[in-house]
Each structure stands twice: as structure tokens, then as C-alpha cells.
Design a protein around this motif. Sequence first.
Motif, PDB file in Angstrom:
ATOM      1  N   PRO A  45      -8.816 -12.220 -11.143  1.00 44.64           N
ATOM      2  CA  PRO A  45      -8.780 -12.187 -12.600  1.00 44.64           C
ATOM      3  C   PRO A  45      -9.613 -11.027 -13.145  1.00 44.64           C
ATOM      4  O   PRO A  45     -10.778 -10.881 -12.768  1.00 44.64           O
ATOM      5  N   ASN A  46      -8.975 -10.200 -13.981  1.00 45.76           N
ATOM      6  CA  ASN A  46      -9.624  -9.042 -14.586  1.00 45.76           C
ATOM      7  C   ASN A  46     -10.311  -8.151 -13.545  1.00 45.76           C
ATOM      8  O   ASN A  46     -11.332  -7.532 -13.822  1.00 45.76           O
ATOM      9  N   GLY A  47      -9.699  -8.127 -12.359  1.00 41.93           N
ATOM     10  CA  GLY A  47     -10.273  -7.344 -11.271  1.00 41.93           C
ATOM     11  C   GLY A  47      -9.880  -5.878 -11.350  1.00 41.93           C
ATOM     12  O   GLY A  47      -8.776  -5.529 -11.772  1.00 41.93           O
ATOM     13  N   LEU A  48     -10.797  -5.033 -10.924  1.00 41.16           N
ATOM     14  CA  LEU A  48     -10.525  -3.598 -10.846  1.00 41.16           C
ATOM     15  C   LEU A  48      -9.490  -3.318  -9.754  1.00 41.16           C
ATOM     16  O   LEU A  48      -8.617  -2.475  -9.897  1.00 41.16           O
ATOM     17  N   MET A  49      -9.603  -4.042  -8.665  1.00 40.48           N
ATOM     18  CA  MET A  49      -8.729  -3.803  -7.514  1.00 40.48           C
ATOM     19  C   MET A  49      -7.458  -4.632  -7.615  1.00 40.48           C
ATOM     20  O   MET A  49      -7.509  -5.803  -7.980  1.00 40.48           O
ATOM     21  N   SER A  50      -6.338  -4.008  -7.311  1.00 41.17           N
ATOM     22  CA  SER A  50      -5.144  -4.771  -6.988  1.00 41.17           C
ATOM     23  C   SER A  50      -4.505  -4.107  -5.778  1.00 41.17           C
ATOM     24  O   SER A  50      -4.559  -2.883  -5.645  1.00 41.17           O
ATOM     25  N   THR A  78      14.075  -5.586  -6.825  1.00 38.82           N
ATOM     26  CA  THR A  78      15.374  -5.370  -6.174  1.00 38.82           C
ATOM     27  C   THR A  78      15.361  -4.199  -5.203  1.00 38.82           C
ATOM     28  O   THR A  78      16.352  -3.944  -4.528  1.00 38.82           O
ATOM     29  N   ASN A  79      14.289  -3.430  -5.150  1.00 34.40           N
ATOM     30  CA  ASN A  79      14.187  -2.348  -4.171  1.00 34.40           C
ATOM     31  C   ASN A  79      13.984  -2.910  -2.764  1.00 34.40           C
ATOM     32  O   ASN A  79      13.703  -4.110  -2.608  1.00 34.40           O
ATOM     33  N   SER A  80      14.077  -2.048  -1.789  1.00 30.93           N
ATOM     34  CA  SER A  80      14.056  -2.578  -0.417  1.00 30.93           C
ATOM     35  C   SER A  80      13.213  -1.761   0.565  1.00 30.93           C
ATOM     36  O   SER A  80      13.039  -2.168   1.700  1.00 30.93           O
ATOM     37  N   TYR A  81      12.694  -0.609   0.147  1.00 29.05           N
ATOM     38  CA  TYR A  81      12.044   0.306   1.102  1.00 29.05           C
ATOM     39  C   TYR A  81      10.551   0.365   0.806  1.00 29.05           C
ATOM     40  O   TYR A  81      10.114   0.938  -0.196  1.00 29.05           O
ATOM     41  N   PHE A  82       9.788  -0.215   1.676  1.00 28.77           N
ATOM     42  CA  PHE A  82       8.331  -0.351   1.500  1.00 28.77           C
ATOM     43  C   PHE A  82       7.631   0.841   2.153  1.00 28.77           C
ATOM     44  O   PHE A  82       7.891   1.173   3.298  1.00 28.77           O
ATOM     45  N   THR A  83       6.763   1.479   1.402  1.00 32.10           N
ATOM     46  CA  THR A  83       6.021   2.627   1.962  1.00 32.10           C
ATOM     47  C   THR A  83       4.510   2.427   1.903  1.00 32.10           C
ATOM     48  O   THR A  83       3.755   3.386   1.987  1.00 32.10           O
ATOM     49  N   GLY A  84       4.085   1.182   1.770  1.00 30.37           N
ATOM     50  CA  GLY A  84       2.648   0.935   1.841  1.00 30.37           C
ATOM     51  C   GLY A  84       2.167   0.008   0.749  1.00 30.37           C
ATOM     52  O   GLY A  84       2.930  -0.455  -0.093  1.00 30.37           O
ATOM     53  N   LEU A  85       0.875  -0.259   0.814  1.00 27.68           N
ATOM     54  CA  LEU A  85       0.217  -1.045  -0.223  1.00 27.68           C
ATOM     55  C   LEU A  85      -0.594  -0.081  -1.071  1.00 27.68           C
ATOM     56  O   LEU A  85      -1.396   0.692  -0.535  1.00 27.68           O
ATOM     57  N   SER A  86      -0.366  -0.109  -2.368  1.00 27.28           N
ATOM     58  CA  SER A  86      -1.156   0.773  -3.236  1.00 27.28           C
ATOM     59  C   SER A  86      -2.370   0.018  -3.765  1.00 27.28           C
ATOM     60  O   SER A  86      -2.308  -1.184  -4.025  1.00 27.28           O
ATOM     61  N   THR A 125       6.235 -13.014   0.322  1.00 23.13           N
ATOM     62  CA  THR A 125       5.642 -14.130  -0.412  1.00 23.13           C
ATOM     63  C   THR A 125       4.457 -13.622  -1.219  1.00 23.13           C
ATOM     64  O   THR A 125       3.847 -12.605  -0.872  1.00 23.13           O
ATOM     65  N   ALA A 126       4.167 -14.326  -2.298  1.00 19.40           N
ATOM     66  CA  ALA A 126       3.023 -13.942  -3.116  1.00 19.40           C
ATOM     67  C   ALA A 126       2.493 -15.150  -3.859  1.00 19.40           C
ATOM     68  O   ALA A 126       3.261 -16.040  -4.258  1.00 19.40           O
ATOM     69  N   SER A 127       1.215 -15.209  -4.035  1.00 22.03           N
ATOM     70  CA  SER A 127       0.567 -16.172  -4.920  1.00 22.03           C
ATOM     71  C   SER A 127      -0.706 -15.500  -5.418  1.00 22.03           C
ATOM     72  O   SER A 127      -1.095 -14.466  -4.873  1.00 22.03           O
ATOM     73  N   PRO A 128      -1.323 -16.035  -6.437  1.00 25.21           N
ATOM     74  CA  PRO A 128      -2.485 -15.324  -6.979  1.00 25.21           C
ATOM     75  C   PRO A 128      -3.508 -14.981  -5.891  1.00 25.21           C
ATOM     76  O   PRO A 128      -3.982 -15.864  -5.170  1.00 25.21           O
ATOM     77  N   GLY A 129      -3.787 -13.699  -5.758  1.00 27.81           N
ATOM     78  CA  GLY A 129      -4.763 -13.241  -4.767  1.00 27.81           C
ATOM     79  C   GLY A 129      -4.191 -13.045  -3.378  1.00 27.81           C
ATOM     80  O   GLY A 129      -4.943 -12.747  -2.441  1.00 27.81           O
ATOM     81  N   TYR A 130      -2.872 -13.160  -3.237  1.00 26.79           N
ATOM     82  CA  TYR A 130      -2.272 -13.038  -1.902  1.00 26.79           C
ATOM     83  C   TYR A 130      -0.878 -12.452  -1.999  1.00 26.79           C
ATOM     84  O   TYR A 130      -0.087 -12.817  -2.873  1.00 26.79           O
ATOM     85  N   TYR A 131      -0.608 -11.543  -1.063  1.00 25.99           N
ATOM     86  CA  TYR A 131       0.753 -10.998  -0.955  1.00 25.99           C
ATOM     87  C   TYR A 131       1.056 -10.784   0.518  1.00 25.99           C
ATOM     88  O   TYR A 131       0.175 -10.401   1.293  1.00 25.99           O
ATOM     89  N   SER A 132       2.301 -11.020   0.904  1.00 27.78           N
ATOM     90  CA  SER A 132       2.671 -10.857   2.307  1.00 27.78           C
ATOM     91  C   SER A 132       4.134 -10.487   2.453  1.00 27.78           C
ATOM     92  O   SER A 132       4.979 -10.888   1.649  1.00 27.78           O
ATOM     93  N   GLU A 143      -0.371  -8.645   5.172  1.00 21.01           N
ATOM     94  CA  GLU A 143      -0.934  -9.599   4.212  1.00 21.01           C
ATOM     95  C   GLU A 143      -2.054  -8.911   3.446  1.00 21.01           C
ATOM     96  O   GLU A 143      -2.890  -8.233   4.038  1.00 21.01           O
ATOM     97  N   ALA A 144      -2.066  -9.124   2.152  1.00 23.08           N
ATOM     98  CA  ALA A 144      -3.096  -8.479   1.332  1.00 23.08           C
ATOM     99  C   ALA A 144      -3.807  -9.490   0.464  1.00 23.08           C
ATOM    100  O   ALA A 144      -3.193 -10.433  -0.035  1.00 23.08           O
ATOM    101  N   THR A 145      -5.089  -9.287   0.297  1.00 24.39           N
ATOM    102  CA  THR A 145      -5.856 -10.057  -0.676  1.00 24.39           C
ATOM    103  C   THR A 145      -6.888  -9.110  -1.290  1.00 24.39           C
ATOM    104  O   THR A 145      -6.913  -7.924  -0.954  1.00 24.39           O
ATOM    105  N   SER A 146      -7.688  -9.634  -2.198  1.00 22.35           N
ATOM    106  CA  SER A 146      -8.626  -8.732  -2.868  1.00 22.35           C
ATOM    107  C   SER A 146      -9.827  -9.468  -3.422  1.00 22.35           C
ATOM    108  O   SER A 146      -9.816 -10.694  -3.585  1.00 22.35           O
ATOM    109  N   THR A 147     -10.855  -8.691  -3.684  1.00 18.86           N
ATOM    110  CA  THR A 147     -11.990  -9.151  -4.498  1.00 18.86           C
ATOM    111  C   THR A 147     -11.913  -8.360  -5.795  1.00 18.86           C
ATOM    112  O   THR A 147     -10.934  -7.667  -6.055  1.00 18.86           O
ATOM    113  N   LEU A 148     -12.942  -8.423  -6.597  1.00 17.25           N
ATOM    114  CA  LEU A 148     -12.904  -7.716  -7.881  1.00 17.25           C
ATOM    115  C   LEU A 148     -12.718  -6.218  -7.708  1.00 17.25           C
ATOM    116  O   LEU A 148     -12.008  -5.582  -8.482  1.00 17.25           O
ATOM    117  N   ARG A 149     -13.380  -5.656  -6.718  1.00 12.09           N
ATOM    118  CA  ARG A 149     -13.389  -4.194  -6.583  1.00 12.09           C
ATOM    119  C   ARG A 149     -12.921  -3.716  -5.213  1.00 12.09           C
ATOM    120  O   ARG A 149     -13.033  -2.531  -4.901  1.00 12.09           O
TER     121      ARG A 149
END
Lengths: 742, 742
Positions: A45-50, A78-86, A125-132, A143-149
Motif C-alpha cells: 500500500p502506497n509503496g514506492l516499489m512495484s 491480452t499480450n503474451s510476450y514477457f520480457t521481465g519484471l519492471s 496469478t496475482a494477489s495483493p503483494g504477489y505475482y507469479s 514469483e514477485a513480491t515487494s516491501t515499501l521500497r
Amino acid sequence: MKKLIASLSFLFIWNCANAQDPVDYVDPFIGTTNYGTCNPGAVCPNGLMSVVPFNVMGSDENTYDKDARWWSTPYEYTNSYFTGLSHVNLSGVGCPEMGSLLLMPTTGELNVDYHHYGSKYEKETASPGYYSLQLTKYNIKVEATSTLRTGLTRFTFPKGKSHILMNLGEGLTNESGAYLRRINNREIEGMKFLGTFCYNPQAVFPIYFVMRINKAPKQTGYWKFQRKMTGVEAEWDKDNGKYKLYTQYDRDLAGDDIGAWFTFDTEENEQIEVAVGVSFVSMENARQNLEAEQHGAGFDEIYASARKQWNDDLSRIIVEGGTKEQKTVFYTALYHTLIHPNILQDVNGEYPAMETGETKTTKNNRYTVYSLWDTYRNLHQLMTLVYPERQIDMVRTMVDMYKEHGWLPKWELYGRETLTMEGDPSLPVIVDTWMKGLRDFDMETAYEAMRKSATLPGKENLMRPDNDDYMSKGYVPLMEQFDNSVSHALEYYIADYALYTLAKSMGKKEDADLFYKRSMGYKHYYCKEFGTLRPILPDGKFYSPFDPLQGQNFEPSPGFHEGNSWNYTFYVPHDVKGLARLMGGQKKFIDKLQMVFDKGYYDPANEPDIAYPYLFSYFKGEEWRTQKTVRELLAKYFTPKPDGIPGNDDAGTMSAWAVFSMMGFYPDCPGVPEYTLTDPTFDRITIRLNPEFYGKDKLIIEKKENGSPEGYIQKIELGGKKTGYRINHNDLVKGGTLTFYK
Amino acid sequence: MKKLIASLSFLFIWNCANAQDPVDYVDPFIGTTNYGTCNPGAVCPNGLMSVVPFNVMGSDENTYDKDARWWSTPYEYTNSYFTGLSHVNLSGVGCPEMGSLLLMPTTGELNVDYHHYGSKYEKETASPGYYSLQLTKYNIKVEATSTLRTGLTRFTFPKGKSHILMNLGEGLTNESGAYLRRINNREIEGMKFLGTFCYNPQAVFPIYFVMRINKAPKQTGYWKFQRKMTGVEAEWDKDNGKYKLYTQYDRDLAGDDIGAWFTFDTEENEQIEVAVGVSFVSMENARQNLEAEQHGAGFDEIYASARKQWNDDLSRIIVEGGTKEQKTVFYTALYHTLIHPNILQDVNGEYPAMETGETKTTKNNRYTVYSLWDTYRNLHQLMTLVYPERQIDMVRTMVDMYKEHGWLPKWELYGRETLTMEGDPSLPVIVDTWMKGLRDFDMETAYEAMRKSATLPGKENLMRPDNDDYMSKGYVPLMEQFDNSVSHALEYYIADYALYTLAKSMGKKEDADLFYKRSMGYKHYYCKEFGTLRPILPDGKFYSPFDPLQGQNFEPSPGFHEGNSWNYTFYVPHDVKGLARLMGGQKKFIDKLQMVFDKGYYDPANEPDIAYPYLFSYFKGEEWRTQKTVRELLAKYFTPKPDGIPGNDDAGTMSAWAVFSMMGFYPDCPGVPEYTLTDPTFDRITIRLNPEFYGKDKLIIEKKENGSPEGYIQKIELGGKKTGYRINHNDLVKGGTLTFYK
């Protein structure tokens, strides 16, 4: 002591999570197509990092490509070509920016060209604070997660030769240039240059990062795309016009298009975690942020913390009744309102001062990403009511920006004023917050700041470049074919009205009179012939030939920005009755407003007419139209599907519209501490108020079926006493329970 | 105490400058055309910094353009379009590198495109430590001077709007990428990425700098060339494919092609000074270097110091007699021998370790820019005799490089092994130095290092990749059409001969035998049919069809590098007599060697045959040919004109040839502490020996006219005793006076 007890009880309530957690209803894929420009990335929530899947470049198989059309989001459903996590992204924004520090896993032979190293994917899949997702080309789970920064990514590799790439050359931003250096074979740090948001060439800024891998690579190096040379010059560099691999160099590197690679021998299902810390102050601070927020914790622990933060925040509003789909829409909308503004300061309190970049230190949260032309309409009102401890810091930040830069923000992005869209949107935000009792900020300076932009001549006026005519004539004439002059003036009227109410409450009679008078200047634009607002030429005559429909679908429109006259004609929220009088009275006003909806002139995808449905309720007997229209708009445009936001979420503004509308009340006049009521979606809504600000810990909205045949509200009670369709914020909070009978 | 007295007397002599100072004879324009690749820039003896006019890009009016042809020097005398002063450059080198940090003054409207901001010039002057010109387009006077690690430039502006530009995007180097950040409005610091010397893609490294202006600008900003985009992508950036000016940003910037500008209102003749400090370790060190070496001194003071350093160094050799032109040639040649190797360490002793870049600290001078395939032939021998305190540090540096990287240098450039040219040239240098009594270095490690490259199998052998065949067969067969195999082997023979003499002197009989035997392997290549060396195929047969002339004018030649068989056939300096026997005796050897000169097979512009003229003197009665040939070569190829060096000066090697030849002796066999004598150009030459190394403070060479009709030497005396045409170094030094009678 009283304050302490209140605080504790507040916390206690917070922790009484429902059996079914609000966080479980959030679907981060909502708004990720249909130009919603939201994304399913991991964020706090209101995190600098995503940490966001980046799938908008490198392949013709993508429907939407950032380089092939106007494109403003790192992810498209609807896109299909993944080139990384930004890392570090904007959510729900209409111009491309950020979306860099692209982290990508691959296997096999090293390839650093994103046209080739990208992959299709499945099991997203995705849920708040998680993506995979699962990369089909490489059989790597991401799989990705984050803290504020900071971000934390976990790659699950197959057996074999595997790589982790950090691409600093590409991104959603249109600025280029990066710098990096190696700390050791598991850690690099660097800077990526960002900016040119909404074509503003000077709104540029650096982001600093540190990237740390929890396993030592077998080999590591850099790459740089060698600028294309021709003729004899090209012979010098065999990598000319190609990606050059640096295999025997590990100091620092700079260039337009650079990156770092790390190669591993991985076992089947071997997991490697990559942590990325960022800062807008320095690489040192990025490292401090990483160490303070991850302190060696692994993926599961970081994710659990992110999820808890979200659940705590979302639990500030507990809804009962309604369908599962409605809860999904509601909590996802609430989730989207808690992304921007986001914090800017590092764990040590340092942040780059507005426009100067000078390092300053703050004790409260310093916020950034102020999309104010959008968010001044409703998002800050939601913050004020439900997250007042954030709203007060957001306002403190705005006043600090003035102290640093001499101006309140318009569209602030990581310390730069991008001057995107128009008006003076800080004024209604500050006045609205103050009027609702959140007053622990430097109002003396804030007033000075607001008065400055309201009164300074246009030449010196960053917020109101056309202030000279506005102040002398009461309107802004059309000086160029598409100069958005009417839109500018409409914003000034609203801002000046807010300033009028503030001046009045502070006993500044002269200012109050001045700003009230100016706020009524909208009448100049009203053209009886068309029954709409109409641009005025420098000679004082109306612009001709005039078509109030010109400007649909983002076509240019003389005098109006991102819309046409119909989208703006009713945007005089501070004088709805006055506008109705101009139009010939209530009936004509209502008929015309109804026509806007009936004929499809209403644009649900942009802000100017966003409050139109609530205007019916200013007139006795017409309130059912608000209820009907809002209900229809919610049903049609806000759905639990990827296209379930009607257009750009605009940093949470569309979502805030949905949140308020589903709760049964809406702040339709920014700066005026009032709501217009409509029937809530849910049977019972409990808003956990922050007692430090409101003296009490909850507000309940309930709906009681009373057998209304049409399903419209028959009666409303506040604290057991009958009330009308417009209600004051302070009354609402004091009332404790708002009951709708229908 | 004795040492101290010796030191003092040495200094005393130093300061007894002649009435006509040696520094006054130097003409830095010599060797700046005809591919001499020297430059007239400001530099201190063996200084890291050089500030050099950069006039090889941006205009078709230049005869030579770095991007239009093979080009390896920042300055060409016949060019006309000046685009700045480059900081840190190579002198007399045949591949492009360095030549960046381009500092340019302009007036009028700001323009950051070098195609436009360059200017023609006039009133060009140069002397050691000083360079000046007048820009005709802007009427700006440009003056440059330097300290060891910093440059100082003084611009004299006309009245009006003036600019100072620091261009980090261009340069002689073919690597790109830079980073910069602002410290305050008068100071920036940053990093420029350099490398790819002689096409080596991995030999890359950063240079760090700080730039400080002594006047606050009225305005300042950056620029970046925005990488070219096409199609829709191009619309994002109005500066796409152009130089973008950053006018409102002052933090850090990175990119392929960036720069900083500073704008001033200048008065008529207003002078502004710009100091640039550099370091190969860090920006912090660059600043330390600047503060330690300039400590607020102005241009005149810094220049006076540079001039004094040069005069002190050049005064180590005082020549009397001869023409003014000959003195100009001599002192300019001596000047050119004192440019490379140059120091690398910062004032705090820090330097980047060989290949790793790790920061290390040294107490002695750490040298860099080892063009050893060239300089092992004579430049280090000149250092050993005249500047032994430098030569010992150069050898210490080489041994430290081995300690850091596992290999002695071949062609080392700022901490990177570029592997340019071939052979094992450190060996003769180290042995030569040792044999001449400069022994205060770690010979145990040096021996280990030399033995390693002499004996390690080719696959693991960075210096001798074809060592397997060399060790087993005694020669390197031609494996590919143009693999320089004979050249490789010839270098190994010389290196192994040096190692043999060392092993023998150290009592390492087994090694001595081994390396002596290997050094004689050159005989495999001797082909009776042609009377030359000839490549050998893997099957042991000579390469056919064979033309010993193939390879003239830098055409490719099977087996020979940068030359043909004639340029290499006599390059067996360690066994001249043996070669003569192979050729059928003295007469055939002499006739053939004379034919090389008579038919123009001798290439005066490159190193392989550089010692040929001295080989005549190995044979009694033929010494006059040496004298005649050397005299003719000096007269023809070494003149006081810009084209007065026959080709690439090769980091001072051609110049060292002239210095020795004009003094009457030449070290024709690297590694063997002997000189071959010829008649000196001057009547009297006083070499100020360093008594700390040689126990005495001077060596005198004098020429006495004895009425020789042909002008050839009749008699030579050393310390009053008759001597022959080849003389041992230690004998020479002990002898005190070498007298030629002719």
C-alpha cells in the motif's frame, strides 16, 4: 492518555480480521486491459516499489506494443510476450513513464536481446503483494513480491545453464541512459535515467538501485548496445549496432542501453531469489532500504508481510451483503486507490526535494506521484475519510513542495513538476482536507501558496499561465485552435471557489469576495444558443463554427481538453443551482443532463464529467436518476474482469469513484466537504475511522429494504435522524450510522 | 651520508641550466603529421594528463577524419577544424584510444553538436607543457597546460554570450558511454568509458574526472544525444535522433553521448580557467589529484611548473655543437621519449590493479601505457641510462602487474592487457635493466614470471599462444594465411636469449641451456633459396609460393606482422654472427644488408628492422656503413618539421632511435647490455647520470675532428683508452668519456 487509548482500540479493531479476508477479494488483473492501465504487479500500500510483469515490447505477437502506438503501461492482459519484471511503475496512468530495471530469467545460451530472450507464459496469478507466472520457453517459475521500497523475486529454474538479466536499456520510460557498477559477483548498483512524462522533456530524474542475488553466479558480466555507426567508423567495433557482451570487465559501465547478466548452473527446481532496492536519492540509500526492509528475510516472509499490510488497509472498510463479484470489484477498486500517491522518502527519511533534487530529510511520509487533475476529484476525499493519517501527510508533502519549489504540485512525478493537464488542483485538495478537520499542517504557508497561484500574473504563474485574462476578464479566451482554454478556466473556477470558502472561514473577507466572484466567471462561457459552455475568442465573441460534440474519443476540441463541450458543460460543481438557473431552471437542467446520458454523450472513461450522475440529486424529486445512473454505470463499467475499469484508472480516480459510489455517497464538489448520496451496493458497510482524527472508530452505512417497487431510496437517516441527499462530511462522521431505506 | 651528498650534487647539476634552455629547442609539432601520431598538447614528463587539441572529426575540410579512415591520434597538423581539447591521450600510437573529455569554448547561441560548434583556428603555438591557438570563428584564445594528473585551460573570450562545453560522447576511443553529476554550478564529476584498443573488445576501462571552472556560469545544463527511434516510437521524444538540451536538471546523467554546458556573460578579453583532474580509480581521487596538484594556482604558475619539469628532464642531456635544427630534432625526440610509459597512480598512491581493477596502493610510481613490442627495443634502454629512477619503477610496475594478473605486460593500457602485437617483450626489458645494474626489484618473482611465459603450454599461455610448437619444434609453423607466425617466433628467440643470459648469470645452468637452445631456433626459418627467413608450414616444409617482398606498406604478409621477410630477416640481434654464417659469411651478409638499404627494402617507419643500420658494425671494416646509413636516415627522416618522424612514433620508440643515434651509440640487441657505436651528431654530449644508480654524475661523449676525408670514425676512445665499435653499458658508464675521432 485519551489519545493513546483511542489509538489502541483502533489497532484492536484493525486486527479483528473477518473470516473471509478483504485481501482475498482483490483481483489485480482488473483494469489491466481496456486501457485501464493498472497492472497485476506486486506492490505494498502506497509503496514506492512495484514489481510488475513487463509484456509490452519485443514481439509482434503482442496486441499492444509500447513502441508501436501510444502506450502507457508496462503490462497488458491480452499480450503474451514477457520480457521481465519492471521495478517501480505507475498504475492507471495515461502517459508512459517508469517501468524500468527489467529483471529477466532465461536458460540455455546467453542472449541479451529482449527481442529474443522474451518468453510466452502460462499459470499467471496475482494477489495483493504477489505475482507469479510460468515461462513456457524456459520452464522457469517467476514469483514477485515487494516491501515499501524493495522488490523480491524468486525464480524456480530447471536443471541446466540459467541466467538472470538486469536490463537497464529498455523500459516504459522514453528517457534513456544508465550507469551501473559491481559491488561483488552477487551485487550490482546503479542509476537509470527516467523522464519525459507526457512529452515534458525537462521532467527527468534518476532512480538508483541495488540488486542482490542470493547465490553466487558461475559467471557474470555486462552488455551494452553499441551505437550504430556507418562506413569506415563501423569497422572499429565488431559489435557495432549490436549488443556487446563484456565478459572480462567488472567495474562501472554507462550508456544508453546497458545491462548485467549472471549465469548459473542450476539444479532441477532450484530457487534463486533476487532482491532489488531503490531510492530516488542515492545508491547508498537504495542499499539501506534493501537492508532495512528485507534484512535477510526470504520470499515467503516478505510476501506474508505485504499481504498483511494489504489486508490491514483493506479491512478499514468491511462490506457485508452484495455478491462476491461486487466485493471483488469493491476491494479491487479500494486496492487501486491505495497505490498512488506513494511514498518517496528512504528509510532514513531522505528524499529529493521538489525540482532541485537537493537531498532533504522528512519525519512524516513524503509522497509522490500526484496526478492531481484526476485525484483531486475523489481520491483524496477517500483518503481523508478512511486513511486520514496518509491524507494529512499528502497535504504536508504538497506544502513542502511549495516551500522547496515555490509552487504547489499540479502533476508531480518523483520530484519533478510535469505540468500535465491543467488547472490548480492542489487548492481543492488542501481546502477539502482542512474543511474536514485535518488541520495539522502549515496552513499559513499553504494559504500563501494557494493565493500565489490564484493571483500571480500569467507570465510568472506556473499553475495558471493564462491568469492575466482570467483575472481581468473572468475567463480564458481561446488563443489557439486547441488550447484547452475553457478547461483551464473551469479548473480555476473550482479552485477559486475552494479558496473562497477557506478565506471566508478564516475571516479573510476581501480574498473571499475576490475568489467567489472569480469562481462565478464560468457564466461567461454559457451559450444560450447551444445550451452549453462554448469557447470565447479574444474579441469576446463565441468561437464559431461550434459543435459541442467535437472532441469525442480524444479528438482535439477547441477549448476543451480530452473531451467536448458536453463533457464539461455541467462541470460547475460549486454552483450547480446557478448553472441550472442559467440553463432555464431545474427542468431544463435535468432534461439536458439526462439527455447527456441517454444519447451517450457521457464519457465514463475520463474525469471531467465523472460527477455528472450525482448532479441530479441536487434537485428534489430527481434523486432517483442519480441512483439509477450510478447503478447502471457500476454494472456496466466496473466488473470483476480484466476490462472492468472503463478507461485509464488515473492513479485510482476511477476506482475511487467506484468505491464511493458502491458505499452510497460521493464527494461531487472537490473542496466542498459534502457528499451526494446514492444507494449503496452493500447491505452494510463499516468504515474503520481513525479515532486520532475523528474521535470515533467507525462509521456504518446500512441499507434496509423497505419494499420500494423501483428499488430507489425512500428515506435516509443519519444517526437515526432523517437527512437529505446531500450531507456534510462532519455530520456524516458524527452521525455514526447512515441508513438507507429503499 | 654519501648517498645524500651524491643526491644533492646531482640536483645541483640539474639546476645549472644552460643559457639556452633545452626546453626551448623542443618543437611539439614535430611528428604531428606523416602518421607520426604525436601531438602538440600540454603534458608533463611521464604525466598521466595531456591536454591535446582535438581536430580529427566533424568537418569534411579536415584531410584526416577519425571516422572516415584508420586514424589513431587526436590531432593532425594539416587538419583545420578544432572541436575541443581532449584530456588524457596517447602519443605516437597506431590504434585509436583515449582522447576524450573534450573541452570546447564557443560564443553566441548555444550549440552542442560538434559538427557545428567546431572552429577553424590560427596562431597555433606549442612548447613543452603549453599549447595555444586562436579560434577564428569565435575569436577565443585557447591556452592549455597541465600537471601530472590534471589539465588547466585558459580561455580568453570576447565580450558577449560565451559557453564552455564538456563533451563526453565523442573522443578518439571507439567505446562509448559516460556518466556525470553536478557538484555545484562550477563543478561536475563523472566517468567516461574507454577501450577497444586495437579492436580488443574486452580491453575496456573507465576514466574518472572532475571539472572545475573558476567563474560561476549564468546558466548551466547538460545534453544527451537521444538515440534514434523510428515510427511511432519516434513521436515520444521531440529530440529523437538529436541532441537534447537539459536546462532544468542538475543531478546525474548517463548515456552514450552526453555532455555539460556552462554559459557566461563575458567581458572583452575576459579569461576563464577550467581545471580537469582525472583518475583511473575514482571521482574522489580525481578531485584529490586536482586539489593536490593545482591547489588554487592559476594558469601561469601551473605552466611555469610544467616548463621547469621539462627543462629539468631535458637537461639530463646537454648537447653542444650541431645546428639549431639538429638540437631541435634531438630535444624534441628526447621529449617524445618522456611521454610513455606514464604514471597511473593518484596522489594518494592508489591505482587500479592489472585486469581486476581492484584499488591498490603503491609507494613508487606505477606506470602504464606499455607499448612493449615497440619500446623494448630502445626506449627502456634510454630510460635505464638517463632516467634510471624511472626505469626501475617501470620494471617494478611490470613485476607488480604479474603479481596482480599472473602475466607480465605485452601491450598494457591503463590496467588492461590489450595483447596488441606479439612476442614476450617484457623479458628483454627486465633482463636488460638487471644486466645494467638496476636491480632493486623483486627479481625472484620476475624470474618466475619470465619463466612462466617461456615455458607454459600455448593453451594456457597469454603471451605465447603458439608456445607448444615453438617449444617442441623450435619454431612456430604457419597455421593460417596471415598468422604472423615467423614474427612471433623471432620475438620469442630474442626473449629467450635474454632469459638465457640472465639464467646463466644466476647460475641456473639448466634453464640457461634450454633458453639458449631455443633462442637459436631462428635458423629453422632461414631459407637458402631466397637467402631470407621464410614461413614454415605445419608439415615442416617452407611456405610456397614465397615472395620476400610481400607485405610492404602494411599489406598482409604470410608469417610476418606489419612487414615482409626483408624487414625481419636480419632481426636476430642476439646472433648476428650466426646469422651471417648461415648466409654464407660476412661478405654475403653485408652485401645483402646493403642491398636492403639500396633497394629501399628497409622500412624506416616501423620497428622490426629499426636496428638494421647498426648490424654493419658487427663486422670489422664495415662500420662506416652504419655511420653512413644512420647519418642518411637521420637527415632524411628526422627533421625539425611536422613530418619529421618517419611514421608512428610508437610511444617514443622512433624518437629513442634518433636520440641514441644522434648521441653516437645504439642498443641494437634488447636484453644484451651493449651498444653499437656510430658517429654522434653533436660535438659534445653531457649525460647527467643519476649517481644513486651509477655512482657518478656524468658521461661525456665528444667528437674530435681528425681530418677524416670521408667523415667516418677513425678511432674511438673510452676514458682515454681505445675501444671498438661495440661497447658494454657498464664499461661506458665507468669510462666517463667516450671520444670519437674522425
